[in-house]
Motif scaffolding. Structure first.
Motif: not given
Length: 425
Positions: A84, A134, A138
């Motif tokens: 991340s 991810t 994010v």
């Protein structure tokens, strides 16, 4: 309505220069971006949540132990923790939209790998899927912060509600598809890649921005050294820990409380579905005020009530309190997600904050289900887990108050005194 900040001029294509940042705005970008956000919202949870309901089927088919099957749920969290913090760097090189498309292409590829009849490839495919996920995890807070600046609350509500809905529907349909329709567990798990394929196509069509990396200097160190960022990360950690512990252990907990496995599984699906309302409401309420402390604390209190009720009740009442916990958990997670945008002065900081918070939060969430399972084996009683839920919910109230204070992460200054980024409308 939502496109008021991104719709551009009357020309077909307008190129705007802001410092060294170039933004290409197309007339159709606003509605297409909405479709892209919706497709990402629906596609981001099913590849993970589809596994839980199929655990017994996978065990019967492969002979894998419960621990080995549990790794399929824990592995994505470990990947989220490791990857991340690096996502914002990739986005600065490729642009956010391209990075989103690449991420969902990874999810599609990993889903195809999981279809192959091989146990090692099942784990490899799961890791590839998690790497892809991810990106939306994010980047979506930053995209919402950048392109829907005046609508952070409603857009966050839309994202979280659709995420919860996608998760719940995947949990409900997993067994019927695998058994009643005869798809089998591999095809059912792989079928979530269809959602990722649509999301990849829409994000690739959005087009958009390309960045000069040297023009966007934002070090991770600045975020990791911010106290406000840490409060946000720790609050987010409590929400992810509660969610993934519930996903891992709610069915055996309710079964031990006197419900049938089928009813317990239904309450697990209901845990996600009942949260849609609070997911819609929480970010809107949070975004209306400079401080989100009250909203975070309120949903934390609901979690305390739900966890405490499960601890002291049995049978159907325990299942109802699980739904109460679901309302609080969904609202708390929605507030935590909204803080990624509301605590940041611009979308660059928002993405960095999201990456940092998810590194911490998913790291905690990866350990939590295993730890709680160990506690059950040690004490032979699920009430230990439920007591830990109560304490965790109390911590969530305190951390939510601290994370919700009206401070920007980047400078720690009051919201009203910080010069926000220029926004091109």
């Amino acid at each position: 309505m939502f496109g008021e900040n991104i719709s551009g001029s009357s020309e077909l294509t307008t190129e705007l220069q802001l410092g060294q940042r170039r933004v290409v705005t197309l007339r159709w970008r606003a509605p297409l971006l909405m479709v892209a956000v919706i497709s990402a919202s629906i596609a981001v949870r099913p590849p993970i949540t589809v596994i839980g309901p199929l655990a017994e089927t996978v065990h019967a088919s492969t002979g894998l132990s419960s621990t080995a099957i549990g790794v399929l749920t824990t592995l994505p969290l470990v990947v989220f923790m490791l990857v991340s913090a690096q996502v914002s760097r990739v986005a600065r090189q490729l642009g956010m939209e391209v990075a989103m498309a690449v991420g969902f292409a990874f999810v599609l590829g990993g889903s195809v790998i999981r279809w192959v009849p091989s146990i090692p490839l099942m784990y490899l495919g799961t890791a590839v899927v998690a790497i892809g996920l991810t990106m939306p995890n994010v980047l979506l807070p930053g995209i919402i912060r950048r392109d829907f600046q005046a609508r952070i609350g409603p857009m966050t509500s839309l994202y979280i509600a659709l995420t919860a809905g996608g998760s719940g529907v995947a949990s409900f349909l997993a067994l019927p598809l695998a058994i009643d329709l005869g798809w089998g567990w591999r095809a059912t798990i792989a079928s979530t890649g269809v959602l990722a394929a649509f999301a990849a196509i829409t994000w690739s069509l959005v087009g958009g921005e390309r960045h000069e990396p040297a023009a966007e200097i934002l070090t991770q160190t600045e975020v990791w050294r911010s106290r406000t960022a840490w409060w946000v990360a720790l609050f987010f950690s409590t929400q992810t820990l509660i969610f993934y512990c519930v996903v891992a252990w709610l069915v055996p907990v309710l079964t031990a409380k006197g419900l049938t496995p089928t009813a317990s599984g239904a309450f697990l699906g209901g845990f996600s579905i009942v949260g849609i309302g609070s997911s819609l409401l929480a970010p809107i309420l949070a975004a209306r005020q400079p401080s989100q402390s009250t909203a975070a604390a309120a949903f934390g209190v609901i979690q305390v009530v739900g966890a405490l009720g499960m601890l002291v009740s049995t049978g159907l009442a325990a299942g109802v309190f699980a739904l109460v916990l679901g309302v609080g958990a969904a609202g708390g997670f929605a507030v935590a997600f909204a803080l990624f945008g509301l605590r940041a002065p611009n979308h660059f900081v928002s993405s960095e904050l999201a990456g940092m918070a998810q590194t911490v939060g998913y790291g905690v969430a990866a350990v939590g289900p295993l730890l709680f399972g160990f506690l059950h084996d040690l004490f032979g009683n699920w009430n230990v887990l439920l007591g830990a839920f109560v304490l965790l919910a109390v911590f969530a109230v305190a951390l939510g108050v601290l994370a919700g204070r009206p401070l920007f992460v980047s400078a720690g200054s009051p919201l009203g005194n910080h010069l926000d980024e220029m926004h091109v409308s």
